[in-house]
Write an enzyme that holds these catalytic residues in place. Structure first.
Site, PDB file in Angstrom:
ATOM      1  N   HIS A 151      13.409  24.223   0.038  1.00 25.77           N
ATOM      2  CA  HIS A 151      13.362  24.467  -1.467  1.00 25.77           C
ATOM      3  C   HIS A 151      12.547  24.790  -2.078  1.00 25.77           C
ATOM      4  O   HIS A 151      11.288  24.369  -1.771  1.00 25.77           O
ATOM      5  CB  HIS A 151      13.883  22.952  -1.985  1.00 25.77           C
ATOM      6  CG  HIS A 151      15.352  22.455  -1.213  1.00 25.77           C
ATOM      7  ND1 HIS A 151      15.581  21.896  -0.118  1.00 25.77           N
ATOM      8  CD2 HIS A 151      16.789  22.594  -1.599  1.00 25.77           C
ATOM      9  CE1 HIS A 151      16.669  21.699   0.192  1.00 25.77           C
ATOM     10  NE2 HIS A 151      17.399  22.153  -0.899  1.00 25.77           N
ATOM     11  N   ASP A 200      16.083  27.292  -1.339  1.00 29.72           N
ATOM     12  CA  ASP A 200      17.282  26.988  -2.243  1.00 29.72           C
ATOM     13  C   ASP A 200      16.784  26.606  -3.583  1.00 29.72           C
ATOM     14  O   ASP A 200      15.924  25.981  -3.663  1.00 29.72           O
ATOM     15  CB  ASP A 200      18.455  25.805  -1.792  1.00 29.72           C
ATOM     16  CG  ASP A 200      19.132  26.611  -0.414  1.00 29.72           C
ATOM     17  OD1 ASP A 200      18.774  27.599  -0.069  1.00 29.72           O
ATOM     18  OD2 ASP A 200      20.124  25.548  -0.034  1.00 29.72           O
TER      19      ASP A 200
END
Length: 325
Positions: free
Chosen positions: A293, A148
């Site tokens: 991430h 992400d």
């Protein structure tokens, strides 16, 4: 014969004429209900797609990181298979999307005023969900890796390189304010067979936004992806895993399905490479979706962790793939 009476023959002629007139009138009303001759049914109105403007300005830096777990209720599982190929390049005009805009260290404030991208062709819209997908379905030990907040040129290329080395496809949920500056990384993701999803423009807490702002956050990001890859995203993820009814409705209107996660590495806390590796390996199971991430802070631990746990997952017989729509 009285003056107000009429010969029998004349009365008969007038009755026949009246009957013919009534038949013609019924035919005209029927045509109006069914549509013009030769069409059968009335065409549905086209979805409006007014021209938009690129997101202005930048968002102020925040401090609250992502990683809040999605709702505990279990969603239906999504099938797995190769990612769909990109379609022809279409979409709203770029407009002022190239305005200088430095992304914030973390995106907590909405900052866009945009309209949804044009949906391509006659693609059917997905149903409006009440909760996101939390797992994927597939034969054997199927898992999905997701990243992400990117793309970030400091960390995303290294993650792409590791995935390429092992022939693994993953999902990247990108933020519009990052993606607009790095279309080359979006194209590299797509060229390697990864799925590029929508993670909003500025990483806001969706339930605190008005529906119009949710539409702008998702619509502007979808437009950037569509302009870079030639097709709009089919998946989206709410920042912090915070969904609401409006986000499900607007996401479906934009042609996207909601995807959450099963295993949260909490790598945004920078707990150490070994800790991230342990969380992935301990949580590995068929159908699991792993959240990591590739932007939003120092992601060097995430890069190193992937290099360690990915070959181990493969050795343990896990098939790392992406869901199919």
């Amino acid at each position: 014969m009285k003056k107000d009476q009429m010969p029998t023959g004349r009365r008969m002629v007038l009755r026949i004429a009246a009957a013919l007139g009534a038949t013609t009138t019924v035919g005209l009303f029927g045509l109006g209900r069914e549509g013009a001759p030769g069409t059968g049914t009335t065409a549905a109105p086209a979805r409006p797609s007014p021209p938009g403007t690129s997101p202005p300005g930048t968002s102020p830096p925040g401090t609250s990181p992502p990683g809040t777990s999605p709702p505990g209720t279990r969603a239906p599982t999504a099938p797995t298979a190769p990612a769909p190929a990109g379609g022809p390049a279409v979409g709203p005009a770029a407009g002022s999307a190239n305005r200088p805009m430095a992304p914030s260290p973390y995106r907590l404030q909405p900052m866009t005023s945009h309209t949804p991208p044009r949906l391509q062709g006659a693609r059917a819209l997905p149903p409006v969900r009440q909760r996101p997908f939390l797992r994927v379905a597939g034969a054997g030990n199927t898992m999905v890796l997701t990243f992400d907040d990117g793309p970030d040129p400091r960390y995303t290329p290294a993650i792409l390189g590791t995935l390429r080395r092992y022939g693994v496809r993953a999902m990247f949920f990108v933020c519009g304010e990052m993606a607009v500056h790095h279309p080359d990384l979006l194209r590299e993701m797509a060229d390697d067979g990864h799925v590029v999803g929508n993670h909003s423009w500025s990483h806001p807490l969706i339930p605190k936004l008005k529906p119009s702002r949710i539409r702008h956050e998702l619509g502007a990001t979808s437009e950037v992806i569509e302009r870079s890859l030639g097709s709009a995203p089919l998946w989206y993820r709410a920042p912090y895993g915070a969904w609401n009814r409006h986000s499900f409705e607007i996401g479906a209107e934009l042609g996207m399905e909601p995807l959450a996660w099963t295993v949260d590495t909490l790598d945004w806390k920078e707990p150490g490479t070994a800790t991230i590796v342990g969380r992935v390996l301990d949580g590995a199971a068929p159908g699991v979706i792993v959240l990591s991430h590739d932007a939003g802070g120092d992601r060097s631990q995430s890069v190193r962790a992937l290099r360690t746990y990915l070959p181990r997952l493969i050795d343990e017989g896990y098939h790392l793939t992406v869901p199919r729509r």
